[in-house]
Scaffold this active site. Structure first.
Site, PDB file in Angstrom:
ATOM      1  CE  LYS A   1      -8.747 -30.253  39.731  1.00 43.47           C
ATOM      2  NZ  LYS A   1      -9.574 -30.196  38.495  1.00 43.47           N
TER       3      LYS A   1
ATOM      4  CG  HIS B   1      -9.273 -32.267  43.337  1.00 43.72           C
ATOM      5  ND1 HIS B   1      -8.588 -31.161  43.795  1.00 43.72           N
ATOM      6  CD2 HIS B   1     -10.301 -31.780  42.579  1.00 43.72           C
ATOM      7  CE1 HIS B   1      -9.176 -30.060  43.357  1.00 43.72           C
ATOM      8  NE2 HIS B   1     -10.216 -30.404  42.609  1.00 43.72           N
TER       9      HIS B   1
END
Length: 212
Positions: free
Chosen positions: A102, A104
């Site tokens: 991921k 963010h």
């Protein structure tokens, strides 16, 4: 474990998770049976599956501090198992990984509790052992200790050597693998089932050809 194994197989047949016919495995073999844990796809089934796993893990005697489920099938499994243990007053943390990091928010590939201590890896079956190897690497990167693996069904099939895929995982990673049921249990179940008797010969031939 014998009684639990037979109950689990009966449950899997009832839910059509365990099916009989002709199926091509990842190894390219034509198998007379197929087990797809992804078909435990409702709340009741997942709850009962978690309870079967918890009983199997307790019976194995493996000592652990937390659970880890490799994406994707391992994710609902660790959640269900942790709930099953919590119902018995044993509160184990769990974590799982993302297939892609991921970029963010919190970022990274790991989700859930911090991976630490003795970590028990949860999966449905072991074919080539790829997800187990990847899980071991992730756990070691966190300075934690992979202490064992728990699976639903051990097909007892040969891996890359004369050992079974499960035995190879045990040897290569120097840790135990426990299962709720295995092919031997399945044959015993078929022998005692009038509805499935027609598949006994084919399953036994498959065992003789591909299994340890």
């Amino acid at each position: 474990m014998s009684e639990i194994s037979q109950e689990f197989i009966a449950f899997s047949v009832k839910k059509q998770v365990l099916r009989f016919g002709e199926f091509k495995t990842k190894a390219g073999r034509l198998s007379p049976y197929f087990f797809n844990a992804g078909l435990f796809n409702d709340g009741e089934s997942l709850l009962k599956l978690g309870e079967f796993y918890a009983k199997s893990i307790q019976a194995s005697g493996i000592q652990f501090d937390m659970l880890f489920g490799p994406a994707y099938k391992g994710i609902p499994l660790v959640a269900a198992i942790s709930i099953a243990f919590a119902r018995e007053g044993k509160n184990y943390p769990y974590a799982y990984n993302r297939k892609e990091a991921k970029d963010h928010g919190e970022g990274g590939t790991l989700v859930g509790a911090p991976v630490q201590g003795r970590v028990l890896i949860i999966d449905d079956v072991i074919s080539a052992g790829t997800s187990i190897r990847e899980s071991v690497e992730l756990i070691l990167q966190q300075q934690a200790t992979p202490c064992g693996v728990s699976i639903a069904l051990d097909r007892q099939e040969k891996g890359l050597t004369e050992l079974s895929a499960v035995q190879e995982v045990e040897k290569n990673n120097r840790m135990p693998v426990s299962s709720i049921a295995n092919l031997t249990d399945l044959l015993k179940y078929i022998e005692n089932s009038a509805d499935l008797a027609q598949y006994l010969h084919k399953v036994d031939l498959y065992r003789q050809q591909y299994c340890v």
